[in-house]
Design a protein around this motif. Sequence first.
Motif, short mmCIF file in Angstrom:
data_model
loop_
_atom_site.label_atom_id
_atom_site.label_comp_id
_atom_site.label_asym_id
_atom_site.label_seq_id
_atom_site.Cartn_x
_atom_site.Cartn_y
_atom_site.Cartn_z
N ARG A 223 0.78 -1.23 0.00
CA ARG A 223 0.00 0.00 0.00
C ARG A 223 0.82 1.29 0.00
O ARG A 223 0.25 2.37 -0.06
CB ARG A 223 -0.91 0.00 1.24
N SER A 224 2.14 1.20 0.03
CA SER A 224 2.96 2.41 0.12
C SER A 224 3.51 2.84 -1.23
O SER A 224 4.71 3.07 -1.40
CB SER A 224 4.11 2.17 1.12
N VAL A 225 2.61 2.91 -2.21
CA VAL A 225 2.97 3.34 -3.56
C VAL A 225 1.93 4.34 -4.05
O VAL A 225 0.83 4.45 -3.49
CB VAL A 225 3.05 2.15 -4.53
N LEU A 226 2.29 5.06 -5.10
CA LEU A 226 1.43 6.12 -5.62
C LEU A 226 0.01 5.64 -5.88
O LEU A 226 -0.97 6.30 -5.49
CB LEU A 226 2.02 6.66 -6.93
N PHE A 227 -0.12 4.48 -6.50
CA PHE A 227 -1.43 4.02 -6.95
C PHE A 227 -2.32 3.52 -5.81
O PHE A 227 -3.49 3.22 -6.03
CB PHE A 227 -1.27 2.92 -8.00
N ALA A 228 -1.77 3.45 -4.60
CA ALA A 228 -2.57 3.05 -3.44
C ALA A 228 -3.00 4.26 -2.61
O ALA A 228 -3.42 4.11 -1.47
CB ALA A 228 -1.76 2.08 -2.57
N ARG A 229 -2.90 5.44 -3.19
CA ARG A 229 -3.28 6.65 -2.47
C ARG A 229 -4.70 6.54 -1.94
O ARG A 229 -5.63 6.24 -2.70
CB ARG A 229 -3.16 7.86 -3.40
N PRO A 230 -4.92 6.80 -0.65
CA PRO A 230 -6.27 6.69 -0.09
C PRO A 230 -7.25 7.63 -0.80
O PRO A 230 -6.91 8.78 -1.10
CB PRO A 230 -6.07 7.10 1.38
N GLY A 231 -8.42 7.11 -1.07
CA GLY A 231 -9.45 7.93 -1.68
C GLY A 231 -9.30 8.16 -3.17
O GLY A 231 -10.05 8.94 -3.76
N ARG A 232 -8.38 7.46 -3.80
CA ARG A 232 -8.14 7.66 -5.23
C ARG A 232 -9.37 7.24 -6.05
O ARG A 232 -10.15 6.38 -5.64
CB ARG A 232 -6.93 6.86 -5.70
N ASN A 233 -9.50 7.86 -7.22
CA ASN A 233 -10.51 7.45 -8.18
C ASN A 233 -9.85 6.69 -9.31
O ASN A 233 -8.63 6.80 -9.53
CB ASN A 233 -11.25 8.68 -8.73
N ASP A 234 -10.64 5.93 -10.03
CA ASP A 234 -10.08 5.08 -11.09
C ASP A 234 -9.36 5.87 -12.17
O ASP A 234 -8.42 5.37 -12.78
CB ASP A 234 -11.19 4.24 -11.73
N ASN A 235 -9.77 7.11 -12.40
CA ASN A 235 -9.17 7.90 -13.48
C ASN A 235 -8.15 8.93 -12.98
O ASN A 235 -7.77 9.83 -13.73
CB ASN A 235 -10.27 8.61 -14.29
N ASP A 236 -7.71 8.81 -11.73
CA ASP A 236 -6.80 9.81 -11.16
C ASP A 236 -5.42 9.81 -11.81
O ASP A 236 -4.72 10.82 -11.78
CB ASP A 236 -6.64 9.59 -9.65
N PHE A 237 -4.98 8.69 -12.35
CA PHE A 237 -3.61 8.58 -12.84
C PHE A 237 -3.53 8.42 -14.36
O PHE A 237 -2.54 7.91 -14.89
CB PHE A 237 -2.90 7.42 -12.13
N GLY A 238 -4.57 8.87 -15.03
CA GLY A 238 -4.54 8.93 -16.48
C GLY A 238 -4.36 7.60 -17.18
O GLY A 238 -3.84 7.56 -18.30
N GLY A 239 -4.76 6.52 -16.54
CA GLY A 239 -4.64 5.22 -17.18
C GLY A 239 -3.25 4.64 -17.17
O GLY A 239 -2.97 3.67 -17.88
#
Length: 295
Positions: A223-239
């Motif tokens: 869980r200590s990586v960018l993509f595990a950011r709490p509260g993230r949405n599916d489209n937050d990281f541009g795919g």
Amino acid sequence: MNISTDKTLRLIFPQWQGGNNPAYQFGAQLLSWLAPEASGPVAEVNVASPLSAPLENEEGIIGRAALRAQLASAQQLLQSHNPDAVVVLGGDCLVSLAPFAWLSEKYRDKLGVLWIDTHPDVMTPEQFENAHAHVLGALMGNGDPDLTAAVTLPLSAEKIMIAGIHHPSAYEADFIRQHGINTCSPAEVNSGAEAVISWMESQNIEYLAIHLDLDVLDPAAFRSVLFARPGRNDNDFGGAAEGKLLISDVLSLTTQVAKKSPVVGLTIAEHLPWDAANLKSMLSQLPLLGTGAKQ
């Protein structure tokens, strides 16, 4: 060549500007605390505080001036210690630029670079303004002059293997294809990483530098990586592709390659301990403990 512990420099490099994310600084500091005690020299790159002036896009790169100053600081520490091997605890992925450039110049065509990462990091300012995505390209001599100037002897493509990569962008896929960079998918890593060993043998890799971007790990398991950011949405990281490996996969791979060739470089990058960072923030505001103690 035996790698002496007193000639292995541990470089603490809490750089955050390359990913434009202050949490990378805390991630590096926590890595330094978690790591086994060093038996050789330890140095820390002076990194500008996230509390200083906000970062701006400077001629295509976010935080260019700070990154340039920190790169120079890392180069100076490497020259001062003159190590045979370097461990880098970062920070965003750009922390590998100065150490791997140093190792390339020292070991020349005997050096291979194993880039364990979901992403190839071969972009330039034309594709992306955050320089942590430029680092491997810069090590090959491609990209912004402020980065490539640090590389006296660029890495040749045949001496590079990217392991854990999947679904690169169109630009990244084209770059990899045009330069003939070796790659190994997560499935290939899981099945024994024979492609990596074959690459080492075919290229006569006598010394190995390993860059480990923690986002190669599955965010559902680590869980200590960018993509595990709490509260993230599916489209937050541009795919962008997300990691598929487990810690056990990475350990199996690194154990195998270390049996084939001495490891003279190791970077751990992109550690984002969200829960610890949020807890740290909370503690600083509680009564009797943080700012609340003054009430």
